[in-house]
Write a protein that holds these residues in place. Structure first.
Motif, PDB file in Angstrom:
ATOM      1  N   HIS A  64       2.111   5.929  16.156  1.00  0.00           N
ATOM      2  CA  HIS A  64       1.610   4.714  16.801  1.00  0.00           C
ATOM      3  C   HIS A  64       2.800   3.898  17.272  1.00  0.00           C
ATOM      4  O   HIS A  64       3.905   4.031  16.746  1.00  0.00           O
ATOM      5  CB  HIS A  64       0.715   3.913  15.866  1.00  0.00           C
ATOM      6  CG  HIS A  64       1.359   3.542  14.561  1.00  0.00           C
ATOM      7  ND1 HIS A  64       1.518   4.450  13.530  1.00  0.00           N
ATOM      8  CD2 HIS A  64       1.897   2.380  14.117  1.00  0.00           C
ATOM      9  CE1 HIS A  64       2.118   3.842  12.510  1.00  0.00           C
ATOM     10  NE2 HIS A  64       2.367   2.591  12.831  1.00  0.00           N
ATOM     11  N   ILE A  66       4.589   0.171  18.116  1.00  0.00           N
ATOM     12  CA  ILE A  66       4.622  -1.157  17.516  1.00  0.00           C
ATOM     13  C   ILE A  66       5.375  -2.090  18.447  1.00  0.00           C
ATOM     14  O   ILE A  66       6.505  -1.797  18.827  1.00  0.00           O
ATOM     15  CB  ILE A  66       5.344  -1.116  16.151  1.00  0.00           C
ATOM     16  CG1 ILE A  66       4.697  -0.091  15.230  1.00  0.00           C
ATOM     17  CG2 ILE A  66       5.374  -2.504  15.507  1.00  0.00           C
ATOM     18  CD1 ILE A  66       5.678   0.588  14.299  1.00  0.00           C
ATOM     19  N   HIS A  90      -2.289  -1.252  10.091  1.00  0.00           N
ATOM     20  CA  HIS A  90      -1.651  -1.940   8.984  1.00  0.00           C
ATOM     21  C   HIS A  90      -0.677  -2.984   9.539  1.00  0.00           C
ATOM     22  O   HIS A  90      -0.330  -2.964  10.718  1.00  0.00           O
ATOM     23  CB  HIS A  90      -0.905  -0.922   8.105  1.00  0.00           C
ATOM     24  CG  HIS A  90      -0.071   0.021   8.908  1.00  0.00           C
ATOM     25  ND1 HIS A  90      -0.482   1.288   9.225  1.00  0.00           N
ATOM     26  CD2 HIS A  90       1.126  -0.144   9.512  1.00  0.00           C
ATOM     27  CE1 HIS A  90       0.433   1.867   9.975  1.00  0.00           C
ATOM     28  NE2 HIS A  90       1.422   1.015  10.167  1.00  0.00           N
ATOM     29  N   HIS A  92       2.851  -4.731  10.159  1.00  0.00           N
ATOM     30  CA  HIS A  92       4.241  -4.314  10.317  1.00  0.00           C
ATOM     31  C   HIS A  92       5.158  -5.452   9.897  1.00  0.00           C
ATOM     32  O   HIS A  92       4.780  -6.624   9.976  1.00  0.00           O
ATOM     33  CB  HIS A  92       4.514  -3.883  11.765  1.00  0.00           C
ATOM     34  CG  HIS A  92       3.844  -2.593  12.097  1.00  0.00           C
ATOM     35  ND1 HIS A  92       2.737  -2.516  12.905  1.00  0.00           N
ATOM     36  CD2 HIS A  92       4.094  -1.331  11.677  1.00  0.00           C
ATOM     37  CE1 HIS A  92       2.352  -1.248  12.980  1.00  0.00           C
ATOM     38  NE2 HIS A  92       3.150  -0.507  12.237  1.00  0.00           N
ATOM     39  N   CYS A 103       6.524  -0.001   8.608  1.00  0.00           N
ATOM     40  CA  CYS A 103       5.074   0.104   8.469  1.00  0.00           C
ATOM     41  C   CYS A 103       4.712  -0.306   7.049  1.00  0.00           C
ATOM     42  O   CYS A 103       5.230   0.284   6.100  1.00  0.00           O
ATOM     43  CB  CYS A 103       4.612   1.546   8.661  1.00  0.00           C
ATOM     44  SG  CYS A 103       4.676   2.122  10.351  1.00  0.00           S
TER      45      CYS A 103
HETATM   46 ZN   LIG Z   1       2.922   1.351  11.408  1.00  0.00          ZN
END
Ligand SMILES: [Zn+2]
Ligand SMILES: [Zn+2]
Ligand SMILES: [Zn+2]
Length: 136
Positions: A64, A66, A90, A92, A103
């Motif tokens: 993913h 960010i 979640h 960061h 993460c």
């Molecule tokens: Zn993450």
């Protein structure tokens, strides 16, 4: 390489030498990395190929991206069954000292109440502070 291939195949990604390499580098990271961080791992790097590899991984939900507010997008591996839905996401953590983005896989994003007819597509929550390594 077997294990790497299994992980790629489980996300419907055809294993290639480049993809295996990039995946292995991502696995070794303790913090999320940017495209230019990734490039540092290659002596003769082709940024376009690396970028495409990351995009393929992202589309297949293997990793993913960010947006940590630094202006360069970071990438990190997804958990095994992650579908990158809002409830999979979640928090960061961006360390203002070492500039690493972590993460916090055990810290789900708190549920957000939205006005009527507003719909969540994605949530990006970045907490800033100092990480355990930088604690005085
Ligand atoms: Zn993450
Ligand atoms: Zn994911
Ligand atoms: Zn730090």
């Amino acid at each position: 390489m077997k294990n790497t291939d299994d992980k790629l195949i489980s996300r419907n990604i055809k294993p290639t030498a480049m993809r295996e390499l990039v995946f292995d580098i991502l696995t070794e990271q303790t913090a999320a990395i940017s495209l230019s961080d990734l490039e540092q791992n290659f002596q003769k790097s082709d940024k376009v190929t690396l970028y495409r590899t990351l995009k393929t991984f992202e589309n297949k939900k293997l990793i993913h991206s960010i947006d940590d507010g630094t202006g360069s997008v970071k990438y990190a591996l997804c958990a095994e069954n992650c579908q990158c839905n809002p409830h999979d996401l979640h928090v960061h953590f961006f360390c203002t000292k070492c500039k690493h983005t972590y993460c916090l896989n055990d810290t789900p994003i708190p549920s957000v109440t939205l006005p009527l007819d507003f719909e969540i597509k994605t949530i990006n929550m970045v907490v800033k502070g100092t990480c355990a390594n930088c604690k005085e």
